[in-house]
Design a protein around this motif. Sequence first.
Motif, PDB file in Angstrom:
ATOM      1  N   THR A  22       0.895  -1.101   0.058  1.00  0.00           N
ATOM      2  CA  THR A  22      -0.067  -0.037  -0.016  1.00  0.00           C
ATOM      3  C   THR A  22       0.876   1.241  -0.035  1.00  0.00           C
ATOM      4  OG1 THR A  22      -1.702  -1.308   1.024  1.00  0.00           O
ATOM      5  CG2 THR A  22      -1.797   1.303   1.308  1.00  0.00           C
ATOM      6  N   VAL A  23       1.884   1.262   0.870  1.00  0.00           N
ATOM      7  CA  VAL A  23       2.857   2.562   0.839  1.00  0.00           C
ATOM      8  C   VAL A  23       3.442   2.340  -0.514  1.00  0.00           C
ATOM      9  CG1 VAL A  23       5.089   3.219   1.798  1.00  0.00           C
ATOM     10  CG2 VAL A  23       3.262   2.019   3.447  1.00  0.00           C
ATOM     11  N   SER A  24       3.775   1.377  -1.189  1.00  0.00           N
ATOM     12  CA  SER A  24       4.355   1.543  -2.595  1.00  0.00           C
ATOM     13  C   SER A  24       3.330   2.088  -3.532  1.00  0.00           C
ATOM     14  CB  SER A  24       4.627   0.118  -2.941  1.00  0.00           C
ATOM     15  OG  SER A  24       5.216   0.180  -4.515  1.00  0.00           O
ATOM     16  N   ARG A  25       2.218   1.869  -3.344  1.00  0.00           N
ATOM     17  CA  ARG A  25       1.252   2.558  -4.374  1.00  0.00           C
ATOM     18  C   ARG A  25       0.907   3.822  -4.025  1.00  0.00           C
ATOM     19  NH1 ARG A  25      -1.390  -2.815  -3.808  1.00  0.00           N
ATOM     20  NH2 ARG A  25      -2.611  -2.136  -1.985  1.00  0.00           N
ATOM     21  N   ARG A  38      -4.381   7.205   1.850  1.00  0.00           N
ATOM     22  CA  ARG A  38      -3.117   7.886   1.351  1.00  0.00           C
ATOM     23  C   ARG A  38      -2.824   9.139   2.196  1.00  0.00           C
ATOM     24  NH1 ARG A  38      -2.516   8.092  -3.725  1.00  0.00           N
ATOM     25  NH2 ARG A  38      -4.468   7.229  -4.294  1.00  0.00           N
ATOM     26  N   ASN A  39      -3.636   9.716   2.961  1.00  0.00           N
ATOM     27  CA  ASN A  39      -3.413  11.010   3.871  1.00  0.00           C
ATOM     28  C   ASN A  39      -2.564  10.519   4.935  1.00  0.00           C
ATOM     29  OD1 ASN A  39      -4.476  12.744   1.753  1.00  0.00           O
ATOM     30  ND2 ASN A  39      -6.363  12.862   2.989  1.00  0.00           N
ATOM     31  N   ARG A  40      -2.991   9.244   5.446  1.00  0.00           N
ATOM     32  CA  ARG A  40      -2.154   8.631   6.527  1.00  0.00           C
ATOM     33  C   ARG A  40      -0.924   8.345   6.026  1.00  0.00           C
ATOM     34  NH1 ARG A  40      -0.780   8.811  11.625  1.00  0.00           N
ATOM     35  NH2 ARG A  40      -0.407   6.842  12.707  1.00  0.00           N
ATOM     36  N   VAL A  41      -0.854   7.693   5.090  1.00  0.00           N
ATOM     37  CA  VAL A  41       0.757   7.309   4.865  1.00  0.00           C
ATOM     38  C   VAL A  41       1.655   8.366   4.742  1.00  0.00           C
ATOM     39  CG1 VAL A  41       1.925   6.194   2.790  1.00  0.00           C
ATOM     40  CG2 VAL A  41       0.126   5.250   3.741  1.00  0.00           C
ATOM     41  N   TRP A  42       0.967   9.400   3.775  1.00  0.00           N
ATOM     42  CA  TRP A  42       2.131  10.682   3.532  1.00  0.00           C
ATOM     43  C   TRP A  42       2.307  11.442   5.041  1.00  0.00           C
ATOM     44  CZ3 TRP A  42       4.997  11.350  -0.035  1.00  0.00           C
ATOM     45  CH2 TRP A  42       4.568  11.043  -1.221  1.00  0.00           C
ATOM     46  N   GLU A  43       1.466  11.296   5.989  1.00  0.00           N
ATOM     47  CA  GLU A  43       1.833  11.902   7.305  1.00  0.00           C
ATOM     48  C   GLU A  43       2.795  11.138   7.879  1.00  0.00           C
ATOM     49  OE1 GLU A  43      -1.867  11.848   9.624  1.00  0.00           O
ATOM     50  OE2 GLU A  43      -2.753  13.407   8.471  1.00  0.00           O
ATOM     51  N   ILE A  44       2.866  10.040   7.915  1.00  0.00           N
ATOM     52  CA  ILE A  44       3.990   8.962   8.424  1.00  0.00           C
ATOM     53  C   ILE A  44       5.194   9.031   7.711  1.00  0.00           C
ATOM     54  CG2 ILE A  44       4.662   6.855   8.747  1.00  0.00           C
ATOM     55  CD1 ILE A  44       2.682   7.713  10.926  1.00  0.00           C
TER      56      ILE A  44
END
Length: 365
Positions: A22-25, A38-44
């Motif tokens: 999912t991070v790769s996507r 998507r927003n959560r991954v970018w925050e991390i």
Amino acid sequence: MPGPRRVTIRDVAAAAGVSHQTVSRVLNDRPDVAEDTRNRVWEIIEELSYQPSAIARSLISQRSLTLGIVTAGLEYAGPSRTLNGVTAQAEDLGYTLLLKELPDFNTNDVQPLLNSLLERRVDGILWAVPEVGDNRAWLDEQLGGLPVPTIFLTMQARPDVTIVAIDNYAGGRMATEHLLQQGYRHVGHISGPLDWWEARQRRAGWHDALLAAGIAPGELHAEEGDWSSASGEQAIGRLLARFPHVDAVFSANDQMALGVLQAACREGIQVPHDLAVVGFDGLPEAEHYWPPLTTVVQDLRQLGCTAIQELIRAIEASRGDGARYEPRLIPICPELVVRESSRATRIQGDFVPHAANISACREIS
């Protein structure tokens, strides 16, 4: 003592509570990810200061994210200024550049260089070498087509490749029509080396502008230089001897125009009263010549940026990520900047400039 451990994609995935796929996507801007995820991954990613590996990205996308750039004559202002736009645009789009310089403009033995770029798995090639003599003959030998998307700069149009080029013909016409508008009627020309396609195009613009005004240019009305200031100084001496009525000169580049101004000063010729001068290139120094030089400005940074944008478009199409790609010619329209070297107070007649040089150009964003 070892430094801090590098944050990995799996660290980001664990902190975000998602899989590393999912991070790769998210990193590859895939559409099959929920917006809140998507927003959560970018925050991390920001919180952990994660820096994606270029190697990993290339493996995921099956691209090297590298472009081959072939150039020549970096001692000239034009190629170096063009590279400024190339490098800036490539960096903005996430690509690394692999630069190769030909030993001279006339080289046709390019297969070893092409092989070297292909061995490094470049995604595409920008051929930023001006067309000089028959240095495009090697293209006719590529019967099966070029192995990767390739964009060319500054050459005569042909249907099988994409070319991004300054409209040199339009620039030559602009310069000459400006002088005619100012009332000058004996307009000479100092060309660059006529084995250069650019030089022939600028000379053709001068020639056709005079014809359109009812003035027949002759062989005695033009001289040839080699782009250097010294050659411009020598050429204006020959032109004055052969064409003593000359009252204006269109010089095919600013450096030769500098030589014209130097010769005029030495001979007591007043510019622009006795001799108007227009250059071509738009060198930053041109406004500091004396008198300040009227010049046709070619935006070489835009040329480089546009070429990279087009190359990426061709690469995406070749991988099925974009619309079908068709080779085309992309002209970049130059601009005339008027300064004291050509401003006259003796405007004569009812000369109306030919408009084709403007309508034939189109700005590329």
